[in-house]
Design a protein around this motif. Structure first.
Motif, PDB file in Angstrom:
ATOM      1  N   GLU A 246       0.827  -1.203   0.000  1.00 54.47           N
ATOM      2  CA  GLU A 246       0.000   0.000   0.000  1.00 54.47           C
ATOM      3  C   GLU A 246       0.860   1.252   0.000  1.00 54.47           C
ATOM      4  N   ARG A 247       1.857   1.225   0.820  1.00 49.12           N
ATOM      5  CA  ARG A 247       2.727   2.410   0.880  1.00 49.12           C
ATOM      6  C   ARG A 247       3.461   2.574  -0.440  1.00 49.12           C
ATOM      7  N   ILE A 248       3.873   1.391  -0.990  1.00 51.19           N
ATOM      8  CA  ILE A 248       4.583   1.503  -2.269  1.00 51.19           C
ATOM      9  C   ILE A 248       3.668   2.065  -3.344  1.00 51.19           C
ATOM     10  N   LYS A 249       2.430   1.627  -3.309  1.00 49.20           N
ATOM     11  CA  LYS A 249       1.474   2.156  -4.299  1.00 49.20           C
ATOM     12  C   LYS A 249       1.328   3.667  -4.143  1.00 49.20           C
ATOM     13  N   ARG A 250       1.188   4.036  -2.868  1.00 47.56           N
ATOM     14  CA  ARG A 250       1.010   5.480  -2.668  1.00 47.56           C
ATOM     15  C   ARG A 250       2.255   6.237  -3.099  1.00 47.56           C
ATOM     16  N   THR A 251       3.406   5.608  -2.784  1.00 51.30           N
ATOM     17  CA  THR A 251       4.643   6.308  -3.163  1.00 51.30           C
ATOM     18  C   THR A 251       4.785   6.381  -4.682  1.00 51.30           C
ATOM     19  N   ILE A 252       4.434   5.233  -5.320  1.00 47.66           N
ATOM     20  CA  ILE A 252       4.502   5.219  -6.786  1.00 47.66           C
ATOM     21  C   ILE A 252       3.525   6.216  -7.373  1.00 47.66           C
ATOM     22  N   THR A 253       2.332   6.255  -6.761  1.00 45.73           N
ATOM     23  CA  THR A 253       1.324   7.205  -7.289  1.00 45.73           C
ATOM     24  C   THR A 253       1.808   8.622  -7.140  1.00 45.73           C
ATOM     25  N   SER A 254       2.373   8.906  -5.952  1.00 46.57           N
ATOM     26  CA  SER A 254       2.856  10.302  -5.758  1.00 46.57           C
ATOM     27  C   SER A 254       4.037  10.599  -6.687  1.00 46.57           C
ATOM     28  N   MET A 255       4.907   9.605  -6.838  1.00 48.31           N
ATOM     29  CA  MET A 255       6.036   9.824  -7.715  1.00 48.31           C
ATOM     30  C   MET A 255       5.601   9.933  -9.176  1.00 48.31           C
ATOM     31  N   SER A 256       4.594   9.105  -9.545  1.00 49.46           N
ATOM     32  CA  SER A 256       4.071   9.239 -10.924  1.00 49.46           C
ATOM     33  C   SER A 256       3.497  10.624 -11.144  1.00 49.46           C
ATOM     34  N   THR A 257       2.769  11.038 -10.140  1.00 48.09           N
ATOM     35  CA  THR A 257       2.192  12.404 -10.263  1.00 48.09           C
ATOM     36  C   THR A 257       3.300  13.444 -10.401  1.00 48.09           C
ATOM     37  N   THR A 258       4.324  13.217  -9.523  1.00 49.26           N
ATOM     38  CA  THR A 258       5.434  14.195  -9.588  1.00 49.26           C
ATOM     39  C   THR A 258       6.152  14.125 -10.935  1.00 49.26           C
ATOM     40  N   THR A 259       6.315  12.906 -11.441  1.00 51.20           N
ATOM     41  CA  THR A 259       6.988  12.746 -12.746  1.00 51.20           C
ATOM     42  C   THR A 259       6.176  13.375 -13.864  1.00 51.20           C
ATOM     43  N   ILE A 260       4.841  13.130 -13.794  1.00 52.04           N
ATOM     44  CA  ILE A 260       3.972  13.751 -14.833  1.00 52.04           C
ATOM     45  C   ILE A 260       4.084  15.269 -14.794  1.00 52.04           C
ATOM     46  N   GLU A 261       4.081  15.794 -13.574  1.00 60.21           N
ATOM     47  CA  GLU A 261       4.196  17.261 -13.458  1.00 60.21           C
ATOM     48  C   GLU A 261       5.557  17.725 -13.965  1.00 60.21           C
ATOM     49  N   ASP A 262       6.604  16.887 -13.636  1.00 55.39           N
ATOM     50  CA  ASP A 262       7.928  17.290 -14.123  1.00 55.39           C
ATOM     51  C   ASP A 262       7.999  17.220 -15.648  1.00 55.39           C
ATOM     52  N   LYS A 263       7.369  16.174 -16.242  1.00 56.01           N
ATOM     53  CA  LYS A 263       7.335  16.080 -17.706  1.00 56.01           C
ATOM     54  C   LYS A 263       6.586  17.245 -18.322  1.00 56.01           C
ATOM     55  N   ARG A 264       5.421  17.577 -17.670  1.00 54.09           N
ATOM     56  CA  ARG A 264       4.660  18.736 -18.185  1.00 54.09           C
ATOM     57  C   ARG A 264       5.518  20.004 -18.132  1.00 54.09           C
ATOM     58  N   THR A 265       6.254  20.104 -17.001  1.00 48.28           N
ATOM     59  CA  THR A 265       7.110  21.301 -16.859  1.00 48.28           C
ATOM     60  C   THR A 265       8.199  21.309 -17.929  1.00 48.28           C
ATOM     61  N   VAL A 266       8.809  20.110 -18.150  1.00 49.52           N
ATOM     62  CA  VAL A 266       9.848  20.021 -19.181  1.00 49.52           C
ATOM     63  C   VAL A 266       9.281  20.352 -20.563  1.00 49.52           C
ATOM     64  N   HIS A 267       8.047  19.802 -20.853  1.00 46.02           N
ATOM     65  CA  HIS A 267       7.402  20.089 -22.138  1.00 46.02           C
ATOM     66  C   HIS A 267       7.175  21.588 -22.309  1.00 46.02           C
ATOM     67  N   LEU A 268       6.693  22.199 -21.223  1.00 42.82           N
ATOM     68  CA  LEU A 268       6.473  23.663 -21.286  1.00 42.82           C
ATOM     69  C   LEU A 268       7.790  24.393 -21.554  1.00 42.82           C
ATOM     70  N   HIS A 269       8.853  23.909 -20.886  1.00 44.17           N
ATOM     71  CA  HIS A 269      10.152  24.565 -21.127  1.00 44.17           C
ATOM     72  C   HIS A 269      10.629  24.344 -22.551  1.00 44.17           C
ATOM     73  N   GLU A 270      10.368  23.136 -23.105  1.00 39.66           N
ATOM     74  CA  GLU A 270      10.754  22.900 -24.492  1.00 39.66           C
ATOM     75  C   GLU A 270       9.959  23.766 -25.453  1.00 39.66           C
ATOM     76  N   VAL A 271       8.663  23.951 -25.146  1.00 36.03           N
ATOM     77  CA  VAL A 271       7.847  24.857 -25.984  1.00 36.03           C
ATOM     78  C   VAL A 271       8.399  26.271 -25.921  1.00 36.03           C
ATOM     79  N   LYS A 272       8.728  26.684 -24.697  1.00 36.21           N
ATOM     80  CA  LYS A 272       9.307  28.031 -24.553  1.00 36.21           C
ATOM     81  C   LYS A 272      10.636  28.123 -25.300  1.00 36.21           C
ATOM     82  N   ALA A 273      11.436  27.047 -25.235  1.00 36.21           N
ATOM     83  CA  ALA A 273      12.717  27.060 -25.955  1.00 36.21           C
ATOM     84  C   ALA A 273      12.496  27.171 -27.458  1.00 36.21           C
TER      85      ALA A 273
END
Length: 461
Positions: A246-273
């Motif tokens: 359960e904890r691993i799931k939650r950690t994976i979920t939070s990390m997935s969320t964080t990764t998705i947000e980081d990817k979105r941020t990277v995509h936004l930076h690439e668009v800006k670039a």
């Protein structure tokens, strides 16, 4: 009628003087002068001094009439020619000390008046030939030189004025082009300033975007480092903690969320670039346009410099024209001074002529007096020579008679001496033989013998 200061000439003297100049004149023409005759003779006298004649004056009259717009030019030509001839003859008469010369002397000549005028003209011509040739020649040469110099300067002035007019025409021809170039220059200058302002703003924005890109790249690197450190921490944590799904799931979920947000941020930076790259490309194009504008501005500056050089040359030509105008004014003043000097020279010439005429009159009076005295002396000398010849003839006759008488006397004396010595010899002999004869008797005999030899008669006392 003013007779002037010149001597009156007789008709033969006038005929001889005019014939010496190649002007045939008869006695009848001088006794009954006509208008054509006096005009021709006066013009011939004028030609002897000034080289002006009727043919020389006719050409300027025809030229002046041909250049005018008047009708009936053939009607005005004789009158104008007569006025010109009268003007020159009046000046010639004033120079010859005839102040009252007028048109009547040509149109209705009178015998006495014509002889007086011809005497004045002939005396003046002879005076100029004898005394004024060098002076008049000098003045004529100087006047000719001044006329040539004036013509040359007038020609140079005309050439300069023509060149100035050509430059003005060229400037006037180039003025629309210059005006159009000024308008284009002003438009390009405004466009250049606007482009420069836009370039400045674009450069500022590019610098800003570059700074933002650098900050994003640094943030990306920081996030990558942080992700790497978090992954390491997760790995280390996973190795330490008990596995809980359960904890691993939650950690994976939070990390997935964080990764998705980081990817979105990277995509936004690439668009800006990509946007920044597009803007950089646009800025490079703008920079190329700015370089093209700078080249156009340099071309405009070269055209402006060429225009300034042309304006400078125009100013120099204007200054040269002003200098030529000043020089022309100076030449005009010099010509006025020369004309004034010429008038003064004419005044001096008139005074010299008057003085020469006075001296000539005095010399003529002296010559006439000396001629009379010489004629009287010639007559007296002729009489004296005649008397001397007569006396010389008488003296020769007396001398011849004296020589004959002396010769005869010498012969008689020689005879007497011979008789004397003979008588003395005879008387001495008689006295020696007759010692008693008286001396008085001997003397009487001697005297009687001598008287007989001389054919003389002895009177008794």
């Amino acid at each position: 009628m003013a007779k002037g200061i010149f001597p009156q000439m007789t008709i033969p003297d006038i005929i001889n003087a005019l014939s010496g100049w190649g002007i045939p004149v008869s006695h009848e023409q001088l006794v009954r002068p006509s208008s054509d005759f006096v005009e021709n003779v006066y013009c011939a006298c004028l030609q002897q001094v000034t080289d002006l004649n009727q043919d020389f004056l006719r050409d300027p009259v025809q030229n002046s009439l041909s250049s005018s717009s008047a009708d009936d030019k053939d009607l005005y030509a004789p009158a104008l020619l007569n006025n010109v001839i009268l003007y020159h003859l009046t000046r010639f008469a004033k120079a010859a000390r005839v102040e009252d010369f007028n048109f009547k002397d040509i149109s209705s000549p009178e015998r006495e008046r014509t002889l007086i005028l011809l005497s004045a003209f002939i005396n003046f011509v002879k005076f100029t030939e004898q005394y004024c040739n060098s002076f008049v020649k000098d003045l004529t040469d100087r006047s000719s030189a001044l006329i040539v110099e004036r013509d040359q300067i007038s020609q140079q002035l005309a050439e300069v004025e023509q060149s100035v007019e050509e430059m003005r025409a060229k400037v006037a021809e180039d003025e629309p082009r210059c005006e159009q170039l000024r308008i284009d220059n002003n438009a390009l200058r405004a466009r250049m300033f606007a482009t420069k302002e836009f370039q400045t703003a674009a450069v500022q924005e590019v610098e800003k975007l570059k700074a933002e890109k650098n900050s994003l790249i640094k943030r990306k690197e920081a996030l990558s480092g942080e992700l790497a450190s978090i992954s390491d921490n997760i790995t280390r944590t996973q190795s330490r903690i008990v596995q809980s799904p359960e904890r691993i799931k939650r950690t994976i979920t939070s990390m997935s969320t964080t990764t998705i947000e980081d990817k979105r941020t990277v995509h936004l930076h690439e668009v800006k670039a990509r946007d920044l790259q597009t803007k950089i490309t646009a800025l490079l194009n703008i920079e190329k346009d700015v370089h093209g504008c700078v080249e156009q501005l340099q071309t405009i500056e070269r055209e402006v410099q060429s225009l300034q050089v042309s304006q400078k040359e125009l100013v120099e030509l204007k200054d040269h024209l002003d200098d030529k105008k000043i020089e022309r004014n100076e030449l005009t003043l010099r010509q006025e001074r020369v004309e004034k000097q010429l008038s003064n020279a004419y005044d001096k010439l008139e005074r010299a002529q008057k003085h020469a005429e006075d001296k000539k009159l005095a010399s003529q009076r002296t010559i006439e007096r000396l001629q009379r005295e010489y004629d009287e002396m010639v007559v007296e000398r002729r009489d004296n020579d005649k008397q001397v010849e007569e006396l010389r003839g008488e003296a020769d006759a007396v001398e011849s008679k004296m020589a004959e008488h002396l010769k005869k006397s010498e012969g008689e004396i020689n005879d007497l001496l011979a008789e004397y010595w003979k008588l003395r010899h005879e008387t001495g002999n008689s006295a020696r033989y007759n010692g008693n004869i008286d001396l008085n008797i001997l003397l009487d005999v001697y005297m009687e013998t001598l008287a007989n030899k001389l054919n003389m008669k002895i009177l008794a006392e």
